[in-house]
Design a protein around this motif. Structure first.
Motif, PDB file in Angstrom:
ATOM      1  N   LYS A 191      42.315  26.490 -16.935  1.00  0.00           N
ATOM      2  CA  LYS A 191      42.484  25.481 -17.992  1.00  0.00           C
ATOM      3  C   LYS A 191      42.799  24.096 -17.435  1.00  0.00           C
ATOM      4  O   LYS A 191      42.819  23.118 -18.177  1.00  0.00           O
ATOM      5  CB  LYS A 191      43.576  25.937 -18.973  1.00  0.00           C
ATOM      6  N   GLU A 192      43.099  24.022 -16.129  1.00  0.00           N
ATOM      7  CA  GLU A 192      43.378  22.723 -15.502  1.00  0.00           C
ATOM      8  C   GLU A 192      42.177  22.135 -14.770  1.00  0.00           C
ATOM      9  O   GLU A 192      41.942  20.924 -14.829  1.00  0.00           O
ATOM     10  CB  GLU A 192      44.524  22.867 -14.482  1.00  0.00           C
ATOM     11  N   ILE A 193      41.457  22.954 -14.006  1.00  0.00           N
ATOM     12  CA  ILE A 193      40.503  22.369 -13.039  1.00  0.00           C
ATOM     13  C   ILE A 193      39.054  22.812 -13.187  1.00  0.00           C
ATOM     14  O   ILE A 193      38.187  22.235 -12.536  1.00  0.00           O
ATOM     15  CB  ILE A 193      40.948  22.655 -11.574  1.00  0.00           C
ATOM     16  N   VAL A 194      38.768  23.831 -13.990  1.00  0.00           N
ATOM     17  CA  VAL A 194      37.381  24.325 -14.022  1.00  0.00           C
ATOM     18  C   VAL A 194      36.603  23.588 -15.119  1.00  0.00           C
ATOM     19  O   VAL A 194      37.009  23.616 -16.291  1.00  0.00           O
ATOM     20  CB  VAL A 194      37.341  25.841 -14.256  1.00  0.00           C
ATOM     21  N   PRO A 195      35.504  22.906 -14.756  1.00  0.00           N
ATOM     22  CA  PRO A 195      34.761  22.134 -15.756  1.00  0.00           C
ATOM     23  C   PRO A 195      33.970  23.018 -16.718  1.00  0.00           C
ATOM     24  O   PRO A 195      32.764  23.202 -16.596  1.00  0.00           O
ATOM     25  CB  PRO A 195      33.863  21.220 -14.925  1.00  0.00           C
ATOM     26  N   ILE A 196      34.723  23.581 -17.662  1.00  0.00           N
ATOM     27  CA  ILE A 196      34.156  24.377 -18.755  1.00  0.00           C
ATOM     28  C   ILE A 196      34.750  23.813 -20.044  1.00  0.00           C
ATOM     29  O   ILE A 196      35.932  23.468 -20.074  1.00  0.00           O
ATOM     30  CB  ILE A 196      34.499  25.875 -18.599  1.00  0.00           C
ATOM     31  N   TRP A 197      33.912  23.720 -21.070  1.00  0.00           N
ATOM     32  CA  TRP A 197      34.358  23.156 -22.350  1.00  0.00           C
ATOM     33  C   TRP A 197      34.051  24.109 -23.490  1.00  0.00           C
ATOM     34  O   TRP A 197      33.035  24.804 -23.491  1.00  0.00           O
ATOM     35  CB  TRP A 197      33.680  21.809 -22.611  1.00  0.00           C
ATOM     36  N   LYS A 198      34.969  24.063 -24.482  1.00  0.00           N
ATOM     37  CA  LYS A 198      34.916  24.989 -25.610  1.00  0.00           C
ATOM     38  C   LYS A 198      34.758  24.190 -26.896  1.00  0.00           C
ATOM     39  O   LYS A 198      35.478  23.221 -27.128  1.00  0.00           O
ATOM     40  CB  LYS A 198      36.225  25.780 -25.616  1.00  0.00           C
ATOM     41  N   ARG A 199      33.805  24.608 -27.703  1.00  0.00           N
ATOM     42  CA  ARG A 199      33.604  24.002 -29.018  1.00  0.00           C
ATOM     43  C   ARG A 199      33.927  25.060 -30.063  1.00  0.00           C
ATOM     44  O   ARG A 199      33.345  26.151 -30.044  1.00  0.00           O
ATOM     45  CB  ARG A 199      32.141  23.552 -29.140  1.00  0.00           C
ATOM     46  N   GLU A 200      34.880  24.730 -30.950  1.00  0.00           N
ATOM     47  CA  GLU A 200      35.186  25.633 -32.059  1.00  0.00           C
ATOM     48  C   GLU A 200      34.221  25.329 -33.192  1.00  0.00           C
ATOM     49  O   GLU A 200      34.199  24.199 -33.692  1.00  0.00           O
ATOM     50  CB  GLU A 200      36.605  25.398 -32.577  1.00  0.00           C
ATOM     51  N   VAL A 201      33.468  26.327 -33.594  1.00  0.00           N
ATOM     52  CA  VAL A 201      32.567  26.136 -34.729  1.00  0.00           C
ATOM     53  C   VAL A 201      33.230  26.757 -35.956  1.00  0.00           C
ATOM     54  O   VAL A 201      33.421  27.973 -36.022  1.00  0.00           O
ATOM     55  CB  VAL A 201      31.186  26.751 -34.461  1.00  0.00           C
ATOM     56  N   TRP A 202      33.637  25.859 -36.883  1.00  0.00           N
ATOM     57  CA  TRP A 202      34.329  26.259 -38.105  1.00  0.00           C
ATOM     58  C   TRP A 202      33.324  26.377 -39.244  1.00  0.00           C
ATOM     59  O   TRP A 202      32.184  25.924 -39.135  1.00  0.00           O
ATOM     60  CB  TRP A 202      35.388  25.212 -38.468  1.00  0.00           C
ATOM     61  N   SER A 203      33.810  26.933 -40.338  1.00  0.00           N
ATOM     62  CA  SER A 203      32.954  27.038 -41.525  1.00  0.00           C
ATOM     63  C   SER A 203      32.646  25.663 -42.102  1.00  0.00           C
ATOM     64  O   SER A 203      31.696  25.510 -42.865  1.00  0.00           O
ATOM     65  CB  SER A 203      33.636  27.932 -42.577  1.00  0.00           C
ATOM     66  N   ASP A 204      33.452  24.618 -41.732  1.00  0.00           N
ATOM     67  CA  ASP A 204      33.217  23.283 -42.284  1.00  0.00           C
ATOM     68  C   ASP A 204      32.947  22.225 -41.206  1.00  0.00           C
ATOM     69  O   ASP A 204      33.169  21.040 -41.430  1.00  0.00           O
ATOM     70  CB  ASP A 204      34.408  22.845 -43.147  1.00  0.00           C
ATOM     71  N   GLY A 205      32.471  22.643 -40.020  1.00  0.00           N
ATOM     72  CA  GLY A 205      32.161  21.677 -38.967  1.00  0.00           C
ATOM     73  C   GLY A 205      32.599  22.198 -37.616  1.00  0.00           C
ATOM     74  O   GLY A 205      32.949  23.371 -37.483  1.00  0.00           O
ATOM     75  N   TYR A 206      32.585  21.347 -36.600  1.00  0.00           N
ATOM     76  CA  TYR A 206      32.998  21.803 -35.272  1.00  0.00           C
ATOM     77  C   TYR A 206      33.957  20.817 -34.630  1.00  0.00           C
ATOM     78  O   TYR A 206      34.064  19.663 -35.032  1.00  0.00           O
ATOM     79  CB  TYR A 206      31.788  22.037 -34.367  1.00  0.00           C
ATOM     80  N   VAL A 207      34.688  21.312 -33.624  1.00  0.00           N
ATOM     81  CA  VAL A 207      35.643  20.499 -32.872  1.00  0.00           C
ATOM     82  C   VAL A 207      35.522  20.844 -31.398  1.00  0.00           C
ATOM     83  O   VAL A 207      35.524  22.024 -31.029  1.00  0.00           O
ATOM     84  CB  VAL A 207      37.106  20.787 -33.310  1.00  0.00           C
ATOM     85  N   TRP A 208      35.405  19.819 -30.545  1.00  0.00           N
ATOM     86  CA  TRP A 208      35.516  20.039 -29.101  1.00  0.00           C
ATOM     87  C   TRP A 208      36.991  20.151 -28.770  1.00  0.00           C
ATOM     88  O   TRP A 208      37.729  19.185 -28.918  1.00  0.00           O
ATOM     89  CB  TRP A 208      34.880  18.890 -28.322  1.00  0.00           C
ATOM     90  N   VAL A 209      37.430  21.310 -28.316  1.00  0.00           N
ATOM     91  CA  VAL A 209      38.840  21.537 -28.036  1.00  0.00           C
ATOM     92  C   VAL A 209      39.262  20.649 -26.861  1.00  0.00           C
ATOM     93  O   VAL A 209      38.573  20.583 -25.849  1.00  0.00           O
ATOM     94  CB  VAL A 209      39.101  23.022 -27.715  1.00  0.00           C
ATOM     95  N   GLY A 210      40.391  19.957 -27.026  1.00  0.00           N
ATOM     96  CA  GLY A 210      40.890  19.078 -25.968  1.00  0.00           C
ATOM     97  C   GLY A 210      40.461  17.641 -26.130  1.00  0.00           C
ATOM     98  O   GLY A 210      41.050  16.759 -25.527  1.00  0.00           O
ATOM     99  N   SER A 211      39.414  17.391 -26.927  1.00  0.00           N
ATOM    100  CA  SER A 211      38.967  16.031 -27.219  1.00  0.00           C
ATOM    101  C   SER A 211      39.044  15.833 -28.732  1.00  0.00           C
ATOM    102  O   SER A 211      38.967  16.783 -29.493  1.00  0.00           O
ATOM    103  CB  SER A 211      37.514  15.816 -26.766  1.00  0.00           C
ATOM    104  N   GLN A 212      39.215  14.597 -29.138  1.00  0.00           N
ATOM    105  CA  GLN A 212      39.265  14.349 -30.581  1.00  0.00           C
ATOM    106  C   GLN A 212      37.864  14.027 -31.081  1.00  0.00           C
ATOM    107  O   GLN A 212      37.620  12.954 -31.627  1.00  0.00           O
ATOM    108  CB  GLN A 212      40.234  13.215 -30.879  1.00  0.00           C
ATOM    109  N   VAL A 213      36.972  14.964 -30.890  1.00  0.00           N
ATOM    110  CA  VAL A 213      35.575  14.740 -31.230  1.00  0.00           C
ATOM    111  C   VAL A 213      35.043  15.951 -31.971  1.00  0.00           C
ATOM    112  O   VAL A 213      35.235  17.088 -31.530  1.00  0.00           O
ATOM    113  CB  VAL A 213      34.720  14.502 -29.964  1.00  0.00           C
TER     114      VAL A 213
END
Lengths: 152, 82
Positions: free
Chosen positions: A115-137
């Motif tokens: 969670k500190e150093i590995v360049p992997i990103w998670k996107r939560e896909v919700w029933s009403d849209g999506y969120v990039w976890v860790g970014s306000q996007v």
């Protein structure tokens, strides 16, 4: 063994693959998709992407850091990319050591370092849209950034 | 003048609307000097500035590190694996 995969992870095979005659302890950490709920919406699935091959190399670096810090006989880290449905594993860490202490400690260390150093990103896909976890996007305008403080 | 390949990931790719671009730079330009060139093309990246990390040729780099034509620069939002 350090791998980034696009298919489901065979957790059982990873665990039994760590069994060795010189190790009396095998600790396993499995991260799975959890269904969060808020304001009548819920997480439908997670989607992961990675910067490769940097991400592959960073997993190997974590393995090297573990071997410098603890006496371990085996370390496996497998991270999945793409869509991961609720209850399915996205990351599996298996550490074998002669006695239980290092196996517990090193498996905890591995997930924190991911969670500190590995360049992997998670996107939560919700029933009403999506969120990039860790970014306000994202497209969940009412809830954007909801997770930022707790996860970073 | 020649090109530096810039890769964008996660929220940065989302905001910029692209996953890859090429910027013409002089040899020896720093990442800090590359940033205004990038956001001139993709202004939506500006608000992310303080959250981003960068890599050059697959390793984390600092803003004062130099890049050369042919290098690969990656724009890395806060990682969120696991």
């Amino acid at each position: 063994m350090f791998r980034i995969v696009e298919e489901s992870i065979d957790v059982g095979a990873l665990v039994t693959g760590a069994f060795r005659p010189d190790c009396g302890a095998v600790a396993t950490f499995v991260g799975t998709t959890r269904v969060d709920e808020s304001s009548g919406a819920s997480v439908e699935y997670l989607e992961y992407e990675a910067y490769r091959p940097m991400a592959d190399r960073k997993l190997e670096e974590i393995g090297a850091e573990i071997r410098e810090r603890w006496e371990v006989g085996h370390v496996s880290i497998v991270h999945r990319l793409g869509r991961v449905d609720p209850g399915e594993p996205s990351v599996v860490i298996v550490v074998a050591s002669p006695r239980r202490g290092p196996a517990f400690e090193a498996s905890r260390y591995a997930i924190e370092r991911i969670k500190e150093i590995v360049p992997i990103w998670k996107r939560e896909v919700w029933s009403d849209g999506y969120v990039w976890v860790g970014s306000q996007v994202g497209t969940r305008s009412r809830h954007e950034g909801r997770n930022t403080a707790s996860l970073r | 003048m020649n090109g530096v390949k810039v890769l964008l990931f996660g929220a940065a790719a989302d905001r910029a609307g692209v996953r890859q671009t090429e910027l013409s730079v002089h040899s020896g330009v720093t990442l800090g000097e590359l940033w205004p060139i990038l956001v001139d093309r993709y202004p939506a990246l500006v608000p992310m500035r303080d959250t981003l990390a960068f890599a050059v040729n697959g390793e984390y780099a600092r803003m004062e590190d130099a890049v050369s034509p042919g290098d690969e620069v990656a724009v890395l939002p806060p990682v969120s694996g696991g």
